[in-house]
Design an enzyme around this catalytic site. Structure first.
Site, PDB file in Angstrom:
ATOM      1  N   GLY A 252     -44.469  18.702  16.874  1.00 37.51           N
ATOM      2  CA  GLY A 252     -43.953  17.363  16.547  1.00 37.51           C
ATOM      3  C   GLY A 252     -42.444  17.354  16.474  1.00 37.51           C
ATOM      4  O   GLY A 252     -41.782  18.389  16.535  1.00 37.51           O
TER       5      GLY A 252
ATOM      6  N   GLY B 298     -39.536  17.744  14.872  1.00 40.43           N
ATOM      7  CA  GLY B 298     -39.073  18.326  13.621  1.00 40.43           C
ATOM      8  C   GLY B 298     -37.641  17.934  13.289  1.00 40.43           C
ATOM      9  O   GLY B 298     -37.250  17.889  12.123  1.00 40.43           O
ATOM     10  N   ARG B 299     -36.872  17.687  14.341  1.00 39.62           N
ATOM     11  CA  ARG B 299     -35.468  17.323  14.113  1.00 39.62           C
ATOM     12  C   ARG B 299     -35.043  16.212  15.072  1.00 39.62           C
ATOM     13  O   ARG B 299     -33.867  16.054  15.380  1.00 39.62           O
ATOM     14  CB  ARG B 299     -34.576  18.533  14.286  1.00 39.62           C
ATOM     15  CG  ARG B 299     -34.708  19.201  15.646  1.00 39.62           C
ATOM     16  CD  ARG B 299     -33.510  20.059  15.904  1.00 39.62           C
ATOM     17  NE  ARG B 299     -33.675  20.839  17.128  1.00 39.62           N
ATOM     18  CZ  ARG B 299     -32.714  21.526  17.662  1.00 39.62           C
ATOM     19  NH1 ARG B 299     -31.527  21.564  17.116  1.00 39.62           N
ATOM     20  NH2 ARG B 299     -32.925  22.209  18.765  1.00 39.62           N
TER      21      ARG B 299
ATOM     22  N   ASP C 285     -34.192  23.168   9.533  1.00 45.82           N
ATOM     23  CA  ASP C 285     -33.291  22.307   8.761  1.00 45.82           C
ATOM     24  C   ASP C 285     -33.166  20.908   9.363  1.00 45.82           C
ATOM     25  O   ASP C 285     -32.509  20.041   8.797  1.00 45.82           O
ATOM     26  CB  ASP C 285     -31.908  22.966   8.629  1.00 45.82           C
ATOM     27  CG  ASP C 285     -31.224  23.176   9.976  1.00 45.82           C
ATOM     28  OD1 ASP C 285     -31.844  22.835  11.013  1.00 45.82           O
ATOM     29  OD2 ASP C 285     -30.100  23.681   9.993  1.00 45.82           O
ATOM     30  N   GLY C 286     -33.766  20.725  10.536  1.00 47.97           N
ATOM     31  CA  GLY C 286     -33.731  19.399  11.147  1.00 47.97           C
ATOM     32  C   GLY C 286     -32.408  19.050  11.800  1.00 47.97           C
ATOM     33  O   GLY C 286     -32.222  17.937  12.296  1.00 47.97           O
TER      34      GLY C 286
ATOM     35  N   ASP D 160     -45.160  21.753  25.126  1.00 46.56           N
ATOM     36  CA  ASP D 160     -44.494  20.671  24.386  1.00 46.56           C
ATOM     37  C   ASP D 160     -43.150  20.327  25.025  1.00 46.56           C
ATOM     38  O   ASP D 160     -42.549  19.306  24.682  1.00 46.56           O
ATOM     39  CB  ASP D 160     -44.285  21.057  22.918  1.00 46.56           C
ATOM     40  CG  ASP D 160     -43.586  22.392  22.759  1.00 46.56           C
ATOM     41  OD1 ASP D 160     -44.083  23.386  23.320  1.00 46.56           O
ATOM     42  OD2 ASP D 160     -42.541  22.448  22.102  1.00 46.56           O
TER      43      ASP D 160
HETATM   44  P1  AMP Z   1     -38.342  23.602  20.856  1.00 45.55           P
HETATM   45  O1  AMP Z   1     -38.579  25.071  21.044  1.00 45.55           O
HETATM   46  O2  AMP Z   1     -36.889  23.241  20.727  1.00 45.55           O
HETATM   47  O3  AMP Z   1     -39.038  22.787  21.848  1.00 45.55           O
HETATM   48  O4  AMP Z   1     -38.953  23.244  19.437  1.00 45.55           O
HETATM   49  C1  AMP Z   1     -40.260  23.501  19.056  1.00 45.55           C
HETATM   50  C2  AMP Z   1     -40.554  22.823  17.762  1.00 45.55           C
HETATM   51  O5  AMP Z   1     -39.646  23.220  16.733  1.00 45.55           O
HETATM   52  C3  AMP Z   1     -40.473  21.310  17.789  1.00 45.55           C
HETATM   53  O6  AMP Z   1     -41.489  20.832  16.976  1.00 45.55           O
HETATM   54  C4  AMP Z   1     -39.111  21.031  17.228  1.00 45.55           C
HETATM   55  O7  AMP Z   1     -39.033  19.743  16.668  1.00 45.55           O
HETATM   56  C5  AMP Z   1     -39.021  22.096  16.148  1.00 45.55           C
HETATM   57  N1  AMP Z   1     -37.632  22.465  15.803  1.00 45.55           N
HETATM   58  C6  AMP Z   1     -36.737  23.138  16.562  1.00 45.55           C
HETATM   59  N2  AMP Z   1     -35.582  23.310  15.902  1.00 45.55           N
HETATM   60  C7  AMP Z   1     -35.723  22.720  14.682  1.00 45.55           C
HETATM   61  C8  AMP Z   1     -34.888  22.556  13.536  1.00 45.55           C
HETATM   62  N3  AMP Z   1     -33.644  23.024  13.501  1.00 45.55           N
HETATM   63  N4  AMP Z   1     -35.400  21.888  12.481  1.00 45.55           N
HETATM   64  C9  AMP Z   1     -36.655  21.401  12.494  1.00 45.55           C
HETATM   65  N5  AMP Z   1     -37.479  21.529  13.531  1.00 45.55           N
HETATM   66  C10 AMP Z   1     -37.042  22.174  14.622  1.00 45.55           C
HETATM   67 MG    MG Z   2     -38.933  21.000  22.525  1.00 52.16          MG
END
Ligand code: AMP
Ligand code: MG
Length: 503
Positions: A87, A89-90, A122-123, A249
């Site tokens: 989902g 997350g940020r 940390d979002g 994703d």
């Molecule tokens: P990604 O690998 O960037 O596609 O991220 C995978 C998951 O991690 C997704 O659900 C993102 O929203 C979450 N995510 C990545 N970085 C952060 C962050 N700094 N804070 C919160 N959620 C994160």
């Molecule tokens: Mg992503």
């Protein structure tokens, strides 16, 4: 205040598929990048708006009227392992607007604070990786490759803690939609067939409206996604783009390149090239990208099974057939890309096998001679025009190169069908110019990107970032002014170059 003509179909039509959530307030937002051309496409009047107001709006401090910020739910296979809940997350989808071509576009923030999907994150986002997304996604766009775009980057005035303290930022991302393979997986994994169907209907209406109400539409929808992804990855392969984190994703149903984390462009041609620090086994290496796309599409097919037929056996048979069709579709797109790069007219028929052999020989030569992928293709255009010196300079094995060039020129000549020397000279320069449109002079080279980002992030000097961005906007035309960006990195740089997920 600048107005966004929001029409938020996802929020309206799919309640239960997201969480309503507000962006964090930030202490002192500074607009660091604004894409005026994209703003115009979105019918946003950014030029008459002062920077402070824009920074306020695009940091989330003062959301534009009509915004309905939501965090979308999705799951995903990450490096082959299923995570049932990822989902936003940020990130937040703040709304949708119809652009000047009447195409619906998502406007989303990234780095706007933790949402209920943030788990331990940390979002937030750091300035460097957000500017990196700007450079690479704008380069992809200029290369003619479907991609999400970057509308703005705002420095939030906060620091974020990574391996060290870094300036924080929010990016405004524009996308055809943010519906991912993982969005379907989220509901399928919960056995929520009804929501899978509602999501499929919504997505069809948005991306494949010609299928609305058609019999067999879910299978055709799967076929349409397969087709878009086959076309997309063929284009990546043509420019040496390595996505780096092709988790389900991070694969968009719309067929746009999405999620510019650890991506990088290949320098020396190496099918096994991989830059991402977390991709230890090379799952997402350059050469694996087509088969990974197919693997991801199989996860989409699985998620749609209940919609494909009344019984499981038939559904599996239909899904398998659709997934198997990826090979042929990809091969077709890839051949088209490669033929255009070789200066062949895709409308002039030639045996696929012969062309395939010629392409494979060429790629093998690039690999054994450790030649820069971008320059090799670019200098082939010079050779088409009768100047083989630049390309010879790149190769150690001149004999093998000459043998191949001779075959290639003979293949070019089959299209000319004319022997008069003036006419063939004209044909040669037309071919060379056509080739230059398929073989960029500039790509965002890793060392240039790093230099620009460290100037911006460490020294608050945005000049190099702006200059590089400007150069990347016309990648097919050689400019004396930008010659420093066209040169390969020292081999030692590339050998130790390592990318991180854009956190
Ligand atoms: P990604 O690998 O960037 O596609 O991220 C995978 C998951 O991690 C997704 O659900 C993102 O929203 C979450 N995510 C990545 N970085 C952060 C962050 N700094 N804070 C919160 N959620 C994160
Ligand atoms: Mg992503």
């Amino acid at each position: 205040m600048m107005s966004f003509a929001f029409d938020n179909s996802f929020a309206r039509e799919l309640p239960g598929f997201y969480v309503k959530w507000e962006p964090d307030r930030v202490p002192s937002p500074h607009l660091r990048y604004l894409n005026h051309a994209l703003a115009e496409e979105l019918r946003l009047d950014t030029r008459r708006q002062d920077a402070a107001t824009l920074a306020d709006m695009l940091s989330g401090n003062r959301l534009p009227e009509g915004a309905e910020p939501i965090a979308q739910a999705y799951a995903g296979h990450q490096f082959g392992r299923f995570s049932p809940q990822l989902g936003d997350g940020r990130a937040l989808l703040i709304g949708e607007i119809m652009d000047c071509h009447d195409k619906r576009r998502d406007i989303a923030f990234k780095g706007s604070g933790p949402t209920p999907f943030a788990r331990n994150g940390d979002g937030k986002a750091a300035l460097g990786p957000m500017l990196r997304e700007v450079l690479i996604s704008e380069a992809m766009h200029a290369l003619g490759i479907p991609t999400t775009r970057a509308l703005a980057v705002v420095d939030t005035g906060e620091t974020v803690r990574r391996e060290k303290l870094l300036p924080g930022a929010t990016l405004t991302r524009v996308a055809a939609s943010h519906i991912r393979v993982g969005t379907f997986e989220y509901y399928a994994a919960r056995g929520d067939h009804e929501r899978v169907q509602r999501l499929a209907d919504y997505t069809i209406a948005r991306h494949d409206p010609e299928l609305i109400g058609q019999k067999g539409r879910y299978l055709d929808f799967l076929g349409a996604v397969i087709n878009r992804q086959a076309a997309l990855v063929a284009q990546w392969m043509g420019v040496g783009f390595i996505h780096g984190v092709m988790n389900t994703d991070n694969m968009s149903i719309s067929g746009e390149t999405i999620d510019y984390g650890p991506c990088a462009f290949m320098e020396v041609y190496d099918p096994k090239a991989v830059f991402s620090s977390i991709d230890r086994h090379g799952r997402y290496a350059y050469q694996n990208q087509p088969s990974i796309v197919q693997w991801n599409l199989a996860r989409l097919a699985e998620s749609l099974l209940h919609l494909l037929a009344d019984n499981e056996e038939d559904a599996v048979a239909l899904a398998s057939e659709a997934i198997a069709s990826f090979d042929g579709r990809y091969q077709r797109y890839w051949l088209d890309v490669m033929r255009a790069k070789l200066g062949f007219d895709n409308r002039v028929p030639n045996g696929d096998d012969e062309d395939l052999a010629l392409i494979e020989e060429w790629l093998a030569l690039l690999q054994s001679n450790r030649v820069d992928f971008t320059l090799a293709w670019r200098h082939l255009a010079d050779a088409a025009e009768g100047n083989p010196l630049p390309i010879r300079d790149l190769f150690a094995d001149h004999f093998a190169l000459d043998v191949w060039l001779k075959k290639w020129l003979a293949r070019c000549a089959t299209e000319e069908g004319r022997t008069h020397s003036d006419e063939s000279r004209i044909a040669a320069s037309t071919r060379a110019n056509t080739m230059r449109r398929s073989n960029p002079w500039l790509i965002p080279r890793n060392h240039c990107v790093e230099d620009a980002l460290s100037a911006a992030s460490d020294e608050n000097d945005f000049g190099p970032f702006e200059q590089l961005l400007n150069a990347l906007k016309s990648p097919h035309k050689a400019h004396a002014e930008f010659v420093q960006f066209s040169k390969p990195a020292p081999a030692s740089f590339t050998a130790s170059y390592c990318t991180f997920c854009g956190t």
